[in-house]
Scaffold this active site. Structure first.
Site, PDB file in Angstrom:
ATOM      1  N   LYS A 131       0.831  -1.214   0.000  1.00  0.00           N
ATOM      2  CA  LYS A 131       0.000   0.000   0.000  1.00  0.00           C
ATOM      3  C   LYS A 131       0.864   1.262   0.000  1.00  0.00           C
ATOM      4  CE  LYS A 131      -3.172   2.941   0.451  1.00  0.00           C
ATOM      5  NZ  LYS A 131      -4.552   3.164   0.642  1.00  0.00           N
ATOM      6  N   PHE A 169      -0.927   9.474 -14.117  1.00  0.00           N
ATOM      7  CA  PHE A 169      -0.236  10.143 -13.008  1.00  0.00           C
ATOM      8  C   PHE A 169       1.037  10.852 -13.452  1.00  0.00           C
ATOM      9  CE2 PHE A 169      -2.608   9.425  -9.136  1.00  0.00           C
ATOM     10  CZ  PHE A 169      -3.622   8.650  -9.664  1.00  0.00           C
ATOM     11  N   CYS A 216      -4.521  10.927   1.382  1.00  0.00           N
ATOM     12  CA  CYS A 216      -3.698   9.719   1.257  1.00  0.00           C
ATOM     13  C   CYS A 216      -2.249  10.028   0.908  1.00  0.00           C
ATOM     14  CB  CYS A 216      -4.302   8.786   0.219  1.00  0.00           C
ATOM     15  SG  CYS A 216      -5.820   8.033   0.807  1.00  0.00           S
TER      16      CYS A 216
HETATM   17  C1  UDX Z   1      -5.027   7.757  -3.852  1.00  0.00           C
HETATM   18  C2  UDX Z   1      -4.686   6.472  -4.624  1.00  0.00           C
HETATM   19  O1  UDX Z   1      -4.825   6.703  -6.024  1.00  0.00           O
HETATM   20  C3  UDX Z   1      -5.551   5.318  -4.148  1.00  0.00           C
HETATM   21  O2  UDX Z   1      -5.156   4.115  -4.795  1.00  0.00           O
HETATM   22  C4  UDX Z   1      -5.377   5.181  -2.631  1.00  0.00           C
HETATM   23  O3  UDX Z   1      -6.125   4.125  -2.115  1.00  0.00           O
HETATM   24  C5  UDX Z   1      -5.737   6.473  -1.941  1.00  0.00           C
HETATM   25  O4  UDX Z   1      -4.914   7.523  -2.457  1.00  0.00           O
HETATM   26  P1  UDX Z   1      -6.928   9.624  -3.985  1.00  0.00           P
HETATM   27  O5  UDX Z   1      -6.285  10.263  -2.798  1.00  0.00           O
HETATM   28  O6  UDX Z   1      -8.405   9.483  -3.994  1.00  0.00           O
HETATM   29  O7  UDX Z   1      -6.352   8.135  -4.203  1.00  0.00           O
HETATM   30  O8  UDX Z   1      -6.520  10.519  -5.239  1.00  0.00           O
HETATM   31  P2  UDX Z   1      -5.801  10.329  -6.661  1.00  0.00           P
HETATM   32  O9  UDX Z   1      -6.806  10.177  -7.730  1.00  0.00           O
HETATM   33  O10 UDX Z   1      -4.769   9.284  -6.589  1.00  0.00           O
HETATM   34  O11 UDX Z   1      -5.138  11.777  -6.835  1.00  0.00           O
HETATM   35  C6  UDX Z   1      -4.253  12.320  -5.836  1.00  0.00           C
HETATM   36  C7  UDX Z   1      -3.843  13.724  -6.141  1.00  0.00           C
HETATM   37  O12 UDX Z   1      -2.904  13.751  -7.204  1.00  0.00           O
HETATM   38  C8  UDX Z   1      -4.945  14.695  -6.540  1.00  0.00           C
HETATM   39  O13 UDX Z   1      -4.728  15.920  -5.840  1.00  0.00           O
HETATM   40  C9  UDX Z   1      -4.748  14.898  -8.041  1.00  0.00           C
HETATM   41  O14 UDX Z   1      -5.216  16.152  -8.479  1.00  0.00           O
HETATM   42  C10 UDX Z   1      -3.249  14.760  -8.157  1.00  0.00           C
HETATM   43  N1  UDX Z   1      -2.779  14.291  -9.471  1.00  0.00           N
HETATM   44  C11 UDX Z   1      -3.179  13.053  -9.911  1.00  0.00           C
HETATM   45  C12 UDX Z   1      -1.897  15.062 -10.204  1.00  0.00           C
HETATM   46  O15 UDX Z   1      -1.508  16.174  -9.800  1.00  0.00           O
HETATM   47  N2  UDX Z   1      -1.411  14.576 -11.392  1.00  0.00           N
HETATM   48  C13 UDX Z   1      -1.783  13.347 -11.866  1.00  0.00           C
HETATM   49  O16 UDX Z   1      -1.297  12.965 -12.943  1.00  0.00           O
HETATM   50  C14 UDX Z   1      -2.710  12.568 -11.119  1.00  0.00           C
END
Ligand code: UDX
Length: 458
Positions: free
Chosen positions: A223, A268, A279
């Protein structure tokens, strides 16, 4: 199987509701009595796509119930999911006091053997401590508790879909029988025996999940290692964006081409204001702390964290450069949630931007499809609008902070007519610089030249 879920936050609610929808009988409990009261009167305390309909269906089928009496929920179940918060302490270490509290509750309230499953994100070796705590707190030496780790990989906003269509289900166990029970719990998901709320019963064939059985320590590490790696990809893309700005490249073109290599993958790699949420920021800190506690210096992750914090500074530098004087300026802030499709503002980059703008004396008119009521409580100084065009009325600048679909679809020709100055600072690279320029806007984003050919999308 009869299951108990301790903790009715977003992970607990999604886990409980989806497992009930998959045919199990689920008893949910939480120390927050208001939350339980709300759930008992049919309310849903968080915004999460499809959660309301899944909960409604589980309630109608009599497969889910909510109680503040943890003992009752614990005794009713064969397996117990611990879904409580593990927030960061001042030093970044995960605060495991809620897990410890659950261990005490389970050990003192149980009247038979239980499988205790960690769903909360915890540092490696927590399973060992949990096993020790359960036996230390137990009043009877005859009670047997088996412990398992089953980390969640749910993304807020798509958590229900993720639950029913996981890439992998990881179960960390120390004995075979625990893996057998978890195989039974996830049987409906693995064998597709559930009514899918997102595909209306007909899920695409390729989305088949795999159950991976590991040790508890490995499951806990999987995780933290996964989340940290995703955060690392984002910070990497953000440094590439900074390089593009200095050297004249275009980050969208660079990351798009990088992502076509299947060894890298395109997801990502979106540059912008960086990551937030409950998270990534806390998991990175906890992982750095865990590594340090066993003498491993996780330098790479420290850099990931630093790069991410600096995104806000970079964005505000762009704002100051474009506006010259920030004090007294009317700024339309588009987006407050840490990402699209959620009302969650915890560690949201947008809120840090809002805080600093207010401190610099700007008049902030904010809008967000879901996150305004939460933000109003934290920042009553800002003005809030349901309608984005209202927030933009008379604005000296528009700042885009969250990648909501509604903002991608904004009619900038219309917006340009009501703004006092046609200036857009896009923290999420949502628009084509060439198209914005053609509409007469001064447009700034991250790592892109104004002649960018590739339009961004998350
Ligand atoms: C994350 C993990 O993806 C998930 O598997 C875990 O269980 C919990 O943490 P989450 O916190 O819901 O999920 O958000 P996620 O969709 O992963 O995005 C995280 C952050 O990264 C957001 O603020 C998003 O805007 C940012 N982000 C995401 C970017 O800046 N660039 C990207 O390419 C993708």
């Amino acid at each position: 199987m009869r299951l108990c879920v301790i903790g009715c936050g977003y992970v607990g609610l999604v886990t409980g509701a989806c497992l009930a929808e998959a045919g199990h009988e689920v008893f949910c409990t939480d120390i927050d009595t208001d939350r339980i009261a709300k759930l008992n009167t049919g309310g849903v305390p968080i915004y999460e796509r499809h959660l309301e309909e899944v909960l409604h269906s589980a309630r109608k089928g009599g497969r889910i119930s909510f109680t503040s009496d943890a003992g009752q929920a614990i005794r009713a179940a064969k397996a117990i999911f611990i879904c409580v918060g593990t927030p960061p302490k001042e030093n970044g270490e995960a605060d495991l006091s809620a897990i410890d509290h659950c261990a005490r509750q389970i050990a003192t309230e149980a009247d038979g053997p239980k499988l205790v499953i960690e769903k909360s994100t915890v540092p490696a070796r927590t399973g060992l401590e949990l096993t020790r705590a359960l036996s230390a707190y137990s009043r009877s030496s005859n009670l047997r508790f088996r412990v398992a780790s089953n980390p969640e990989f749910l993304r807020e906003g798509t958590a229900v879909d993720d639950f029913f269509h996981p890439d992998r289900i990881v179960v960390g166990v120390e004995e075979e029988s625990a893996a057998v029970d978890l195989r039974e719990i996830y049987g409906p998901i693995l064998d597709r025996r559930f009514h899918c709320p997102t595909h209306n019963g007909t899920c695409p064939a390729e989305q088949r999940a795999e159950l991976l059985v590991t040790t508890i320590n490995s499951a806990e590490l999987i995780k933290h290692a996964s989340n940290s790696f995703l955060a690392l990809k984002i910070s990497y893309a953000n440094v590439i964006a900074d390089l593009c700005e200095r050297l004249g490249g275009d980050v969208e073109e660079v990351t798009h081409a990088m992502g076509l290599d299947p060894r890298i993958g395109g997801r990502f790699l979106k540059a912008g204001l960086g990551f937030g949420g409950f998270c990534f920021p806390k998991d990175i800190q906890a992982f750095i702390h865990l590594a340090a506690s066993v003498g491993v210096d996780f330098d790479i992750l420290k850099a990931v964290e630093r790069v991410n914090k600096e995104r806000i500074d970079r964005f505000l530098e762009k704002v100051r450069k474009a506006l010259w004087v920030v004090k007294g300026k009317h700024i339309a802030l588009l987006g407050l949630a840490f990402k699209a499709d959620t009302d969650d503002v915890r560690f949201a980059p947008a809120l840090e931007v809002l805080k600093r703008l207010i401190a610099e004396g700007a008049v902030v008119h904010a809008t967000d499809p879901e996150a305004m009521s939460r933000t109003k409580l934290l920042f009553p100084q800002a003005l809030y609008h349901d309608d984005a065009y209202e927030a933009l009325q008379g604005a000296d600048a528009a700042l885009v902070c969250t990648e909501w679909d509604a903002f991608k679809k904004l009619d900038w020709e219309r917006a340009g007519k009501v703004m006092s100055r046609k200036l857009v600072l896009d923290g999420r690279n949502l628009y084509s610089p060439a198209a914005m320029r053609a509409l007469g806007f001064e447009y700034h984003s991250f790592g892109r030249s104004s002649a960018s050919a590739v339009s961004a999308s998350y």
